[in-house]
Scaffold this motif. Structure first.
Motif, PDB file in Angstrom:
ATOM      1  N   TYR A 504       0.960  -1.297  -0.068  1.00  7.72           N
ATOM      2  CA  TYR A 504      -0.003   0.061  -0.081  1.00  7.72           C
ATOM      3  C   TYR A 504       0.872   1.401  -0.034  1.00  7.72           C
ATOM      4  CZ  TYR A 504      -3.770  -3.190   1.533  1.00  7.72           C
ATOM      5  OH  TYR A 504      -4.459  -4.181   1.807  1.00  7.72           O
ATOM      6  N   THR A 505       0.313   2.347  -0.318  1.00  6.28           N
ATOM      7  CA  THR A 505       0.641   3.711  -0.019  1.00  6.28           C
ATOM      8  C   THR A 505      -0.030   4.427   0.668  1.00  6.28           C
ATOM      9  OG1 THR A 505       1.652   3.535  -2.274  1.00  6.28           O
ATOM     10  CG2 THR A 505       1.724   5.696  -1.333  1.00  6.28           C
ATOM     11  N   VAL A 506       0.359   5.280   1.823  1.00  5.89           N
ATOM     12  CA  VAL A 506      -0.584   6.036   2.417  1.00  5.89           C
ATOM     13  C   VAL A 506      -0.302   7.364   2.124  1.00  5.89           C
ATOM     14  CG1 VAL A 506      -1.068   6.653   5.152  1.00  5.89           C
ATOM     15  CG2 VAL A 506      -0.259   4.541   4.631  1.00  5.89           C
ATOM     16  N   VAL A 507      -1.632   8.106   1.853  1.00  2.36           N
ATOM     17  CA  VAL A 507      -1.455   9.594   1.530  1.00  2.36           C
ATOM     18  C   VAL A 507      -2.416  10.336   2.577  1.00  2.36           C
ATOM     19  CG1 VAL A 507      -1.001   9.023  -0.899  1.00  2.36           C
ATOM     20  CG2 VAL A 507      -3.364   9.363  -0.121  1.00  2.36           C
ATOM     21  N   ALA A 508      -2.081  11.656   2.849  1.00  2.66           N
ATOM     22  CA  ALA A 508      -2.883  12.527   3.438  1.00  2.66           C
ATOM     23  C   ALA A 508      -3.196  13.632   2.648  1.00  2.66           C
ATOM     24  CB  ALA A 508      -1.958  12.903   4.751  1.00  2.66           C
ATOM     25  N   ILE A 509      -4.614  14.025   2.641  1.00  2.00           N
ATOM     26  CA  ILE A 509      -5.044  15.066   1.713  1.00  2.00           C
ATOM     27  C   ILE A 509      -5.808  16.152   2.601  1.00  2.00           C
ATOM     28  CG2 ILE A 509      -6.432  15.675  -0.383  1.00  2.00           C
ATOM     29  CD1 ILE A 509      -6.004  12.550  -1.092  1.00  2.00           C
ATOM     30  N   GLU A 510      -5.452  17.529   2.537  1.00  2.00           N
ATOM     31  CA  GLU A 510      -6.513  18.416   3.234  1.00  2.00           C
ATOM     32  C   GLU A 510      -7.775  18.625   2.578  1.00  2.00           C
ATOM     33  OE1 GLU A 510      -5.206  22.838   4.954  1.00  2.00           O
ATOM     34  OE2 GLU A 510      -4.408  22.363   3.377  1.00  2.00           O
ATOM     35  N   ASP A 511      -8.779  18.639   3.299  1.00  2.15           N
ATOM     36  CA  ASP A 511      -9.920  18.862   2.880  1.00  2.15           C
ATOM     37  C   ASP A 511     -10.308  18.158   1.621  1.00  2.15           C
ATOM     38  OD1 ASP A 511     -12.644  20.094   2.887  1.00  2.15           O
ATOM     39  OD2 ASP A 511     -12.006  21.562   1.700  1.00  2.15           O
ATOM     40  N   GLY A 512      -9.971  16.700   1.537  1.00  5.33           N
ATOM     41  CA  GLY A 512     -10.261  15.897   0.365  1.00  5.33           C
ATOM     42  C   GLY A 512     -11.413  15.073   0.191  1.00  5.33           C
ATOM     43  N   TRP A 513     -12.527  15.436   1.103  1.00  8.36           N
ATOM     44  CA  TRP A 513     -13.715  14.597   1.254  1.00  8.36           C
ATOM     45  C   TRP A 513     -14.391  14.493   0.083  1.00  8.36           C
ATOM     46  CZ3 TRP A 513     -12.931  11.737   5.140  1.00  8.36           C
ATOM     47  CH2 TRP A 513     -12.156  11.991   6.363  1.00  8.36           C
ATOM     48  N   ALA A 514     -14.347  15.680  -0.981  1.00  6.89           N
ATOM     49  CA  ALA A 514     -15.100  15.551  -2.151  1.00  6.89           C
ATOM     50  C   ALA A 514     -14.340  15.121  -3.427  1.00  6.89           C
ATOM     51  CB  ALA A 514     -15.462  16.988  -2.251  1.00  6.89           C
ATOM     52  N   LEU A 515     -13.199  14.349  -3.140  1.00  7.61           N
ATOM     53  CA  LEU A 515     -12.606  13.785  -3.959  1.00  7.61           C
ATOM     54  C   LEU A 515     -13.031  12.555  -4.391  1.00  7.61           C
ATOM     55  CD1 LEU A 515      -8.831  14.404  -3.127  1.00  7.61           C
ATOM     56  CD2 LEU A 515     -10.002  15.451  -5.037  1.00  7.61           C
ATOM     57  N   ASN A 516     -12.891  12.056  -5.780  1.00  5.03           N
ATOM     58  CA  ASN A 516     -13.159  10.652  -6.045  1.00  5.03           C
ATOM     59  C   ASN A 516     -11.829   9.915  -5.888  1.00  5.03           C
ATOM     60  OD1 ASN A 516     -15.917  11.450  -6.976  1.00  5.03           O
ATOM     61  ND2 ASN A 516     -14.967  11.855  -9.197  1.00  5.03           N
ATOM     62  N   TRP A 517     -11.504   9.618  -4.621  1.00  2.00           N
ATOM     63  CA  TRP A 517     -10.402   9.095  -3.998  1.00  2.00           C
ATOM     64  C   TRP A 517     -10.023   7.709  -4.438  1.00  2.00           C
ATOM     65  CZ3 TRP A 517     -11.535   5.171  -0.988  1.00  2.00           C
ATOM     66  CH2 TRP A 517     -12.723   5.180  -0.311  1.00  2.00           C
ATOM     67  N   ALA A 518     -11.175   6.903  -4.866  1.00  4.68           N
ATOM     68  CA  ALA A 518     -10.829   5.597  -5.081  1.00  4.68           C
ATOM     69  C   ALA A 518     -10.633   5.254  -6.669  1.00  4.68           C
ATOM     70  CB  ALA A 518     -11.899   4.594  -4.767  1.00  4.68           C
ATOM     71  N   GLU A 519     -10.686   6.489  -7.511  1.00  2.00           N
ATOM     72  CA  GLU A 519     -10.363   6.438  -8.880  1.00  2.00           C
ATOM     73  C   GLU A 519      -8.844   6.521  -9.094  1.00  2.00           C
ATOM     74  OE1 GLU A 519     -12.612   6.167 -11.161  1.00  2.00           O
ATOM     75  OE2 GLU A 519     -14.768   6.399  -9.937  1.00  2.00           O
ATOM     76  N   ALA A 520      -8.297   5.483 -10.064  1.00  2.00           N
ATOM     77  CA  ALA A 520      -6.950   5.744 -10.051  1.00  2.00           C
ATOM     78  C   ALA A 520      -6.419   6.509 -10.475  1.00  2.00           C
ATOM     79  CB  ALA A 520      -6.595   4.299 -10.831  1.00  2.00           C
ATOM     80  N   ASP A 521      -7.103   7.368 -11.619  1.00  2.00           N
ATOM     81  CA  ASP A 521      -6.500   8.236 -12.128  1.00  2.00           C
ATOM     82  C   ASP A 521      -6.378   9.777 -11.052  1.00  2.00           C
ATOM     83  OD1 ASP A 521      -9.007   8.650 -12.223  1.00  2.00           O
ATOM     84  OD2 ASP A 521      -9.046   9.608 -14.318  1.00  2.00           O
ATOM     85  N   VAL A 522      -7.404   9.685 -10.161  1.00  2.00           N
ATOM     86  CA  VAL A 522      -7.295  10.997  -9.310  1.00  2.00           C
ATOM     87  C   VAL A 522      -6.190  10.714  -7.933  1.00  2.00           C
ATOM     88  CG1 VAL A 522      -8.750  12.122  -7.666  1.00  2.00           C
ATOM     89  CG2 VAL A 522      -9.702  11.340  -9.880  1.00  2.00           C
ATOM     90  N   ILE A 523      -6.177   9.452  -7.528  1.00  2.00           N
ATOM     91  CA  ILE A 523      -5.533   9.038  -6.360  1.00  2.00           C
ATOM     92  C   ILE A 523      -4.007   9.023  -6.856  1.00  2.00           C
ATOM     93  CG2 ILE A 523      -5.480   6.770  -6.270  1.00  2.00           C
ATOM     94  CD1 ILE A 523      -5.953   9.039  -3.059  1.00  2.00           C
ATOM     95  N   ALA A 524      -3.675   8.619  -8.210  1.00  2.00           N
ATOM     96  CA  ALA A 524      -2.411   8.725  -8.666  1.00  2.00           C
ATOM     97  C   ALA A 524      -1.387  10.029  -8.162  1.00  2.00           C
ATOM     98  CB  ALA A 524      -2.259   8.488 -10.099  1.00  2.00           C
ATOM     99  N   HIS A 525      -2.212  11.190  -8.444  1.00  4.12           N
ATOM    100  CA  HIS A 525      -1.530  12.591  -8.394  1.00  4.12           C
ATOM    101  C   HIS A 525      -1.117  12.619  -6.881  1.00  4.12           C
ATOM    102  CE1 HIS A 525      -1.422  16.888  -8.355  1.00  4.12           C
ATOM    103  NE2 HIS A 525      -1.820  17.173  -7.437  1.00  4.12           N
TER     104      HIS A 525
END
Length: 554
Positions: A504-525
């Protein structure tokens, strides 16, 4: 941390038992006072106006069991204070009549716990409670007459599955004046749909049908053979054209609908008939996909002859469900886009798979009582489950084709699959690919070792509370079910629970609750600045990250 809010308990606070709860909490607070040198304090405010809230019920509870709870009620200045606290991690929750109960900095099912200790900030907090919002309206025909018993459904737009999705939040029926109301609605973006049937509609009961009718175009139409199309706000009949309704705390929004009676289109559905006249013939039913969810459609349905059914519908895309019978035990599913009268052979629809099998403990011990076996699709969109019998046997009917991961749950705890044998499906690692044929599964399981990944989120070298923490699996596009999330606490700490062994990779995102965080192209960033971690069954229960995770902007 996961939000500790127990809605049933807080609902009591919104009713007459609130005073009892406050008295109990004040007594317990007095008993606990003096346990340490630390304090949790702050102000509870109206999230819509920022004004302090009087008579709000505020509670803290230690996160580590056994939970010790203390409660107070605010005065006119909205201030609350818990002093004499030992160093620990506490949940902080609030409730008040007319407001949505909430935990501190709550997002979805997550919130920020308050950590007391030397050099840690636990005072001058602001706990925001959103006032109840209300959506109401009237459903009428274009003639102005009210539509009684129309079904009104409320969908809320969420990202809790990692992709933007409208999820059913509530539904109700209109009264005899066509009125409906949704009260105690939380702030957010919503969609509303309305469906129903004209009370005066009839599909030609006085017009006989020939039992040998084979073409839908041969079915006579009655002048009152009318239907309503499912309507979406605003004036749309397709969910893709629906308009979201942004709702703020305390708002009172009126959304009216005008339904238009349309001449019904006729589906003539042919179904297989059993050779045994004593056995009934399954009746077809219709569903419509609404925001990614299959929704039952209330229709005028008429049996013409065994294996021949007439259904009156509005134009649109539907799925015809034909329940299995003796000759074909599996359900069949047929997709149809209705633009005119049409004949459909439901017996040629896609066959859904029936799953059966047996699960046993690898240790040889008896399964926990009421063990549930589940199949979860790799995209996280489909999940089905079955309670295992005394011998561990289970059955699941009508599973759509796809790739699934089998799991089991007993006494609320995860049971991991250690060995897997399958007949009728392909096996790839811990997943099985299901087609249309029957599948038999034999699996041995062992108790969840309660693996977790812990760490700290920081921004510019300082603890970062309230960040969205995401555990991203290797090959995220094909492992959506392995994602885990948390929200960092006031000292920046987090714990990702129920982790399945893997990379796995652990990431921390500020105010990321409206992101499509499980979409591979989104989380890759975000992966380049994340922290890599491998979790194995031979690890200790907790895998602690050696370095903090840097919080990234959304």
């Amino acid at each position: 941390m996961r939000s500790p809010l127990v809605l049933a308990k807080l609902q009591l606070c919104r009713l007459s038992l609130c005073a009892l709860f406050v008295i109990w909490g004040s007594q317990l607070r007095a008993q606990e006072k003096g346990g340490g040198p630390y304090r949790i304090s702050g102000t509870v405010v109206n999230a819509a106006t920022g004004a302090p809230l009087n008579r709000a019920d505020i509670s803290i509870a230690t996160v580590k069991p056994p939970a010790i709870t203390q409660s107070v009620q605010t005065g006119p200045d909205g201030h609350f204070e818990f002093d004499g606290l030992p160093a620990a991690k506490y949940s902080l929750t609030g409730a008040r009549r007319g407001f949505i109960p909430a935990a501190y900095d709550e997002h979805e099912q997550y919130s920020t716990a308050i950590v007391t200790g030397e050099g840690l900030r636990s005072e001058n907090l602001v706990l925001r409670l959103a006032p109840d919002a209300v959506i109401s309206g009237i459903v009428t025909e274009d003639s102005g007459d009210p539509v009684e018993n129309a079904r009104v459904s409320l969908f809320r737009q969420t990202h809790d599955t990692g992709s933007e999705k409208a999820r059913m939040a509530d539904n109700t029926m209109t009264d005899d004046s066509g009125a409906y109301e949704f009260s105690t609605v939380a702030p957010g973006d919503y969609f509303i749909t309305v469906s129903g049937r004209p009370w005066y509609a009839e599909n030609g009961e006085g017009m006989p049908r020939r039992p040998n009718t084979v073409d839908a175009k041969d079915i006579p139409h009655s002048p009152l053979d009318l239907v309503y199309a499912t309507s979406f706000y605003a004036e749309a009949t397709n969910p893709d054209d629906a308009t979201p309704i942004p709702l703020k705390g305390g708002e009172r929004v009126q959304i009216n609908f005008e339904l238009h009676p349309l001449p019904a289109l006729h589906l003539l559905v042919h179904s297989p008939v059993s050779d045994d006249p004593n056995l009934g013939t399954p009746m077809p039913s219709l569903s419509k996909e609404v925001f990614g969810t299959s929704d039952y459609v209330d229709t005028n349905t008429r049996a013409i002859a065994p294996g021949l059914t007439e259904i009156s519908v509005a134009p649109g895309e539907y799925q015809i469900h034909l329940r299995g019978g003796v000759n074909s035990p599996s359900e069949r599913l047929s997709a149809v886009n209705v633009t005119s009268d049409e004949s459909i052979d439901a017996g040629t629809g896609q066959v859904l798979a029936n799953i059966s099998g047996r699960v046993a403990m690898a240790s040889g011990e008896a399964l926990p009582r009421s063990t549930v076996v589940t199949l979860t699709s790799s995209d996280g969109k489909n999940r089905n489950g079955s309670v295992a019998g005394e011998e561990g046997t289970f059955e699941m009917a009508n599973m759509p084709p796809g790739k699934y991961r089998p799991d089991a749950w007993g006494n609320g705890k995860h049971l991991f699959v250690s060995k897997l044998a399958v007949n009728g499906a392909q096996v790839e690692g811990s997943r099985i690919t299901i087609g249309s044929g029957p599948v038999m599964i034999a699996a041995t399981v062992y108790p969840d070792p309660n693996l977790e990944v812990t760490g700290f989120a920081k921004k510019a070298g300082k603890p970062a509370p309230g960040a969205m923490i995401v555990l991203v699996p290797e090959d995220p596009a094909n492992n959506r079910d392995l994602f885990r999330r948390d929200q960092s606490d006031s000292d920046g700490s987090f714990a990702l629970l129920d982790v399945i062994p893997g990379k796995y990779t652990v990431v921390a995102i500020e105010d990321g609750w409206a992101l499509n965080w499980a979409e591979a192209d989104v989380i890759a960033h975000y992966l380049a600045l994340g922290k890599y971690v491998t979790v194995t069954e031979t690890n200790s229960k907790t895998t602690a990250l050696k370095e903090p995770v840097e919080v990234q902007p959304k």
